[in-house]
Write a protein that holds these residues in place. Structure first.
Motif, short mmCIF file in Angstrom:
data_model
loop_
_atom_site.label_atom_id
_atom_site.label_comp_id
_atom_site.label_asym_id
_atom_site.label_seq_id
_atom_site.Cartn_x
_atom_site.Cartn_y
_atom_site.Cartn_z
N ARG A 242 19.79 -51.13 58.55
CA ARG A 242 19.32 -51.20 59.94
C ARG A 242 20.41 -51.66 60.89
NH1 ARG A 242 14.51 -54.99 59.64
NH2 ARG A 242 15.10 -55.19 61.80
N THR A 243 21.34 -52.47 60.36
CA THR A 243 22.47 -52.92 61.18
C THR A 243 23.60 -51.91 61.04
OG1 THR A 243 21.87 -55.24 60.96
CG2 THR A 243 24.18 -54.74 61.47
N GLU A 244 24.01 -51.36 62.18
CA GLU A 244 25.11 -50.39 62.18
C GLU A 244 26.46 -51.10 62.11
OE1 GLU A 244 26.80 -46.75 64.99
OE2 GLU A 244 25.20 -48.03 65.75
N ARG B 225 26.04 -58.29 66.50
CA ARG B 225 25.39 -57.25 65.71
C ARG B 225 24.91 -56.11 66.62
NH1 ARG B 225 20.10 -59.33 63.33
NH2 ARG B 225 19.50 -59.14 65.51
N ARG B 226 25.15 -54.89 66.14
CA ARG B 226 24.55 -53.72 66.81
C ARG B 226 23.62 -53.04 65.82
NH1 ARG B 226 28.50 -49.57 69.24
NH2 ARG B 226 28.28 -48.31 67.36
N ARG B 227 22.36 -52.95 66.20
CA ARG B 227 21.37 -52.25 65.40
C ARG B 227 21.54 -50.75 65.61
NH1 ARG B 227 18.53 -55.44 61.76
NH2 ARG B 227 17.77 -57.32 62.77
N ARG B 228 20.95 -49.95 64.75
CA ARG B 228 21.04 -48.49 64.87
C ARG B 228 20.43 -47.98 66.16
NH1 ARG B 228 24.10 -46.68 61.32
NH2 ARG B 228 24.07 -47.63 59.29
N ASN B 229 19.48 -48.73 66.72
CA ASN B 229 18.86 -48.30 67.99
C ASN B 229 19.72 -48.64 69.20
OD1 ASN B 229 18.51 -51.05 68.43
ND2 ASN B 229 16.28 -51.01 68.26
N GLU C 124 23.93 -45.63 56.69
CA GLU C 124 22.47 -45.64 56.62
C GLU C 124 22.08 -45.76 55.16
OE1 GLU C 124 20.23 -43.06 59.26
OE2 GLU C 124 22.16 -42.37 60.06
N ASP D 14 20.71 -51.74 70.19
CA ASP D 14 20.59 -53.13 70.65
C ASP D 14 21.76 -53.97 70.12
OD1 ASP D 14 18.21 -52.55 71.93
OD2 ASP D 14 16.95 -53.38 70.33
N TYR E 16 28.36 -55.11 62.28
CA TYR E 16 28.23 -56.56 62.25
C TYR E 16 29.63 -57.14 62.34
CZ TYR E 16 26.03 -61.00 61.11
OH TYR E 16 25.54 -62.28 61.17
#
Length: 166
Positions: free
Chosen positions: A75-77, A104-108, A72, A110, A79
């Motif tokens: 925003r991208t956790e 890509r996995r976002r922090r939320n 952190e 997705d 890639y």
């Protein structure tokens, strides 16, 4: 700390992303490299700047992908680049051919498959062989499922390595 140069190239051999990292260690998932917030990242010979946050890179053995796990506030956790199997031409350099597709996995939480259009264009421009296309698509499909399902190393395995650079 042992320094490792990371070199991504395009299929025609041209230099793509490249930068210096530090060797963190190895486990059942592959070789882990770290980059802190002061790492200078290049695209080709051009300095693109510093990362949004410290991160670790995973270079698995005998797979058609590599992965980046960001601390952190990025925003991208996670890639993942679909690539050729990573190759170590020397003990201090790892290289792979970037085959355009990314997961890509976002922090939320997705998860998205990215750059399918670039992959389609480059299949023609660089004349990807059929086995490269098949391997890249299979890798992208597997990655979407594994990253979405938090299959290791996309669950918690990377936290230990990320702690070393944050």
């Amino acid at each position: 700390m042992k320094r490792i140069r990371v070199v991504y190239r395009k299929y025609d051999g041209s230099l793509h992303w490249n930068y210096e990292t530090q060797y963190l260690g190895e486990d059942e998932h592959g070789v882990w490299l770290g980059a802190d917030a002061t790492t200078r990242i290049y695209k080709g010979a051009t300095l693109k700047g510093l990362p949004d946050a410290p991160h670790v890179l995973l270079f698995p053995r005998q797979t058609w992908w590599t992965a980046c796990f960001n601390a952190e506030p990025a925003r991208t956790e996670i890639y993942c680049d679909v690539t050729s199997v990573p190759h170590w031409p020397t003990p201090t350099e790892v290289t792979a051919i970037d085959l355009d597709l990314d997961v890509r996995r976002r922090r939320n939480g997705d998860v998205s498959l990215l750059d399918e259009d670039e992959f389609a264009v480059h299949q023609v421009r660089y004349q990807y062989p059929a086995d490269v296309v098949t391997s890249a698509l299979a890798s992208a499909d597997w990655l979407v499922g594994a990253v979405s399902g938090r299959v290791e190393p996309f669950g918690t395995a990377y936290h230990r390595w990320l702690d070393e650079v944050t």
